[in-house]
Scaffold this active site. Sequence first.
Site, PDB file in Angstrom:
ATOM      1  N   ASN A   1       2.930  51.776  -2.200  1.00  0.00           N
ATOM      2  CA  ASN A   1       2.393  50.978  -1.096  1.00  0.00           C
ATOM      3  C   ASN A   1       1.151  50.207  -1.537  1.00  0.00           C
ATOM      4  O   ASN A   1       0.937  49.062  -1.124  1.00  0.00           O
ATOM      5  CB  ASN A   1       2.067  51.871   0.105  1.00  0.00           C
ATOM      6  CG  ASN A   1       3.282  52.122   0.994  1.00  0.00           C
ATOM      7  OD1 ASN A   1       3.825  51.203   1.581  1.00  0.00           O
ATOM      8  ND2 ASN A   1       3.705  53.372   1.070  1.00  0.00           N
TER       9      ASN A   1
ATOM     10  N   ASN B   1      -2.564  54.129   8.773  1.00  0.00           N
ATOM     11  CA  ASN B   1      -1.700  54.995   7.973  1.00  0.00           C
ATOM     12  C   ASN B   1      -0.268  54.478   8.055  1.00  0.00           C
ATOM     13  O   ASN B   1       0.122  53.860   9.041  1.00  0.00           O
ATOM     14  CB  ASN B   1      -1.769  56.431   8.520  1.00  0.00           C
ATOM     15  CG  ASN B   1      -0.903  57.394   7.722  1.00  0.00           C
ATOM     16  OD1 ASN B   1      -1.035  57.494   6.502  1.00  0.00           O
ATOM     17  ND2 ASN B   1      -0.018  58.107   8.397  1.00  0.00           N
TER      18      ASN B   1
ATOM     19  N   HIS C   1       3.617  55.865   8.004  1.00  0.00           N
ATOM     20  CA  HIS C   1       4.423  57.086   8.113  1.00  0.00           C
ATOM     21  C   HIS C   1       5.898  56.709   8.012  1.00  0.00           C
ATOM     22  O   HIS C   1       6.342  55.756   8.659  1.00  0.00           O
ATOM     23  CB  HIS C   1       4.158  57.793   9.443  1.00  0.00           C
ATOM     24  CG  HIS C   1       4.911  59.084   9.577  1.00  0.00           C
ATOM     25  ND1 HIS C   1       4.510  60.239   8.923  1.00  0.00           N
ATOM     26  CD2 HIS C   1       6.050  59.393  10.232  1.00  0.00           C
ATOM     27  CE1 HIS C   1       5.369  61.202   9.189  1.00  0.00           C
ATOM     28  NE2 HIS C   1       6.318  60.721   9.981  1.00  0.00           N
TER      29      HIS C   1
END
Length: 208
Positions: A13, A107, A109
């Site tokens: 990422n 974040n 997920h």
Amino acid sequence: MRIAVCVSGGGTNLQAIIDKINSGEIHNTEIAVVISNNKNAYALERAAKAGIEGVCISPKDYESREAFNKSFLEKLNSYNVDLVVLAGFLVVIPEEMIRQYRNRIINIHPSLIPSFCGTGFYGLKVHEGVLERGVKVTGATCHFVDEGTDTGPIILQKAVDVMEDDTPETLQRRVMEQAEWIIMPRAIDLIARGCVSVVDGKTKIIEK
């Protein structure tokens, strides 16, 4: 906008973010620092190759969690960042940090929250849960971080089909390629352009 990217592993990422800053798809943004809790994380090599400062701060190097949390927050604050990006960071974020950076920590997920999230659902465990349940569609969610586990305001989600012959590993790869690497850079760009606000615990996105 100055960002810190926190990672524990390979940093795929992180690489997606670096690439989209370089291509101009993420506007007005620079990575001020990459922070890892794992000195062997390949993400730190990715940072070095991109000319970005990388630091390792591990709970293992401190006599208590409180001492680690204090040092971690002091190190983060020293970079004067506007946004903290958790990109596969397997460390519990200190509550003091969440308070200081309210709606400034995001974040990624690897599921469509609220499915397959919360305590115990991380990494391959998410995709194992998806396959065990037999759902037909999964995906990824980019969200702000609050005091809960995967409970903060949702910014973006993207769906990914589950194939009958999927393994946890093949599904993990497809979710990364088709969702994570797309929506996390997009969320950063939206925030950098001032398009995201949080109202009554939910995000509002107004393109400018």
